[in-house]
Design a protein around this motif. Structure first.
Motif, mmCIF file in Angstrom:
data_model
loop_
_atom_site.group_PDB
_atom_site.id
_atom_site.type_symbol
_atom_site.label_atom_id
_atom_site.label_comp_id
_atom_site.label_asym_id
_atom_site.label_seq_id
_atom_site.Cartn_x
_atom_site.Cartn_y
_atom_site.Cartn_z
ATOM 1 N N ALA A 89 0.835 -1.207 0.000
ATOM 2 C CA ALA A 89 0.000 0.000 0.000
ATOM 3 C C ALA A 89 0.868 1.255 0.000
ATOM 4 O O ALA A 89 0.569 2.223 -0.701
ATOM 5 N N VAL A 90 1.955 1.239 0.761
ATOM 6 C CA VAL A 90 2.863 2.393 0.788
ATOM 7 C C VAL A 90 3.517 2.572 -0.572
ATOM 8 O O VAL A 90 3.603 3.685 -1.101
ATOM 9 N N SER A 91 3.956 1.480 -1.179
ATOM 10 C CA SER A 91 4.638 1.609 -2.476
ATOM 11 C C SER A 91 3.687 2.065 -3.577
ATOM 12 O O SER A 91 4.134 2.609 -4.585
ATOM 13 N N ALA A 92 2.383 1.864 -3.388
ATOM 14 C CA ALA A 92 1.403 2.294 -4.391
ATOM 15 C C ALA A 92 1.077 3.788 -4.290
ATOM 16 O O ALA A 92 0.458 4.341 -5.194
ATOM 17 N N LEU A 93 1.500 4.435 -3.215
ATOM 18 C CA LEU A 93 1.254 5.869 -3.067
ATOM 19 C C LEU A 93 2.046 6.641 -4.120
ATOM 20 O O LEU A 93 3.116 6.200 -4.555
ATOM 21 N N PRO A 94 1.560 7.816 -4.513
ATOM 22 C CA PRO A 94 2.367 8.668 -5.397
ATOM 23 C C PRO A 94 3.701 8.989 -4.725
ATOM 24 O O PRO A 94 3.785 9.052 -3.496
ATOM 25 N N ARG A 95 4.721 9.204 -5.530
ATOM 26 C CA ARG A 95 6.078 9.379 -5.009
ATOM 27 C C ARG A 95 6.165 10.465 -3.933
ATOM 28 O O ARG A 95 6.783 10.255 -2.888
ATOM 29 N N ASP A 96 5.549 11.615 -4.164
ATOM 30 C CA ASP A 96 5.655 12.706 -3.192
ATOM 31 C C ASP A 96 5.035 12.335 -1.855
ATOM 32 O O ASP A 96 5.568 12.652 -0.791
#
Length: 193
Positions: free
Chosen positions: A127-134
């Motif tokens: 879930a964290v890795s799916a967040l937008p980079r910023d």
């Protein structure tokens, strides 16, 4: 003028797969800018991106002979970078879990509890890795690494209010993502209507 560098051509990749050291070196060198750019877009911090890119290039160098098709080089290397970034997030989440866990009186978790914890850590990492980079950057720096807000804001070139706003959006997006996966994992009973 910002020109895109090409990926290595198929003949060069084929020669590298066959064991030609000069070709292999050229493939690694020509792939490096693409790998670094992708790692920077995916990983939580520039240091994590550098680590992931280095790992991907090392694997490329060592295992290019296992590449099935010369045209699959980019997707193969990008998958290595993605997996390395995910591994780093899992490590951070696991360290944060260990640091926040209350020491119990010599109680070892059961095998079932250990598996459930690992699955939950993997779900959170995904879930964290799916967040937008910023959003991913600010969330990891603030909530996982525990850096002070002013340090996070300064390192990302943001004002403190902008960092707080981005962190709020990241936390909300993460909560939403985890709630959605909770519903998928634990759907309501068919009898409940």
């Amino acid at each position: 003028m910002n020109q895109r560098l090409p990926w290595p051509d198929e003949r060069l990749i084929e020669a590298a797969r066959a064991g030609d050291v000069m070709s292999l070196t050229a493939v690694v060198m020509e792939s490096q800018p693409h790998v670094r750019r992708f790692a920077l877009s995916l990983c939580a911090s520039p240091q994590d991106a550098e680590d992931a890119a280095q790992e991907a290039l090392i694997i490329l160098y060592r295992k290019i002979g296992t590449l099935r098709a010369t045209g699959a080089l980019a997707s193969w290397v990008f998958r290595i970078v993605r997996n390395e970034c995910l591994r780093q997030v899992r490590l951070l989440v696991s360290r944060a879990d260990e640091a926040s866990a209350e020491p119990e009186a010599d109680a070892e978790p059961s095998a079932e509890e250990a598996v459930l914890r690992r699955l939950e850590a993997e779900r959170i990492a995904a879930a964290v890795s799916a967040l937008p980079r910023d959003q991913r950057q600010v969330l990891i720096m603030r909530d996982v690494q525990g850096l002070p807000g002013k340090v996070v804001a300064r390192s990302l070139g943001l004002s403190t209010p902008a960092m707080k706003s981005r962190l709020h959006r990241a936390r909300a997006a993460l909560r939403h993502s985890l709630a959605v996966t909770d519903e998928v994992v634990d759907p309501p009973d068919a009898g409940e209507r």
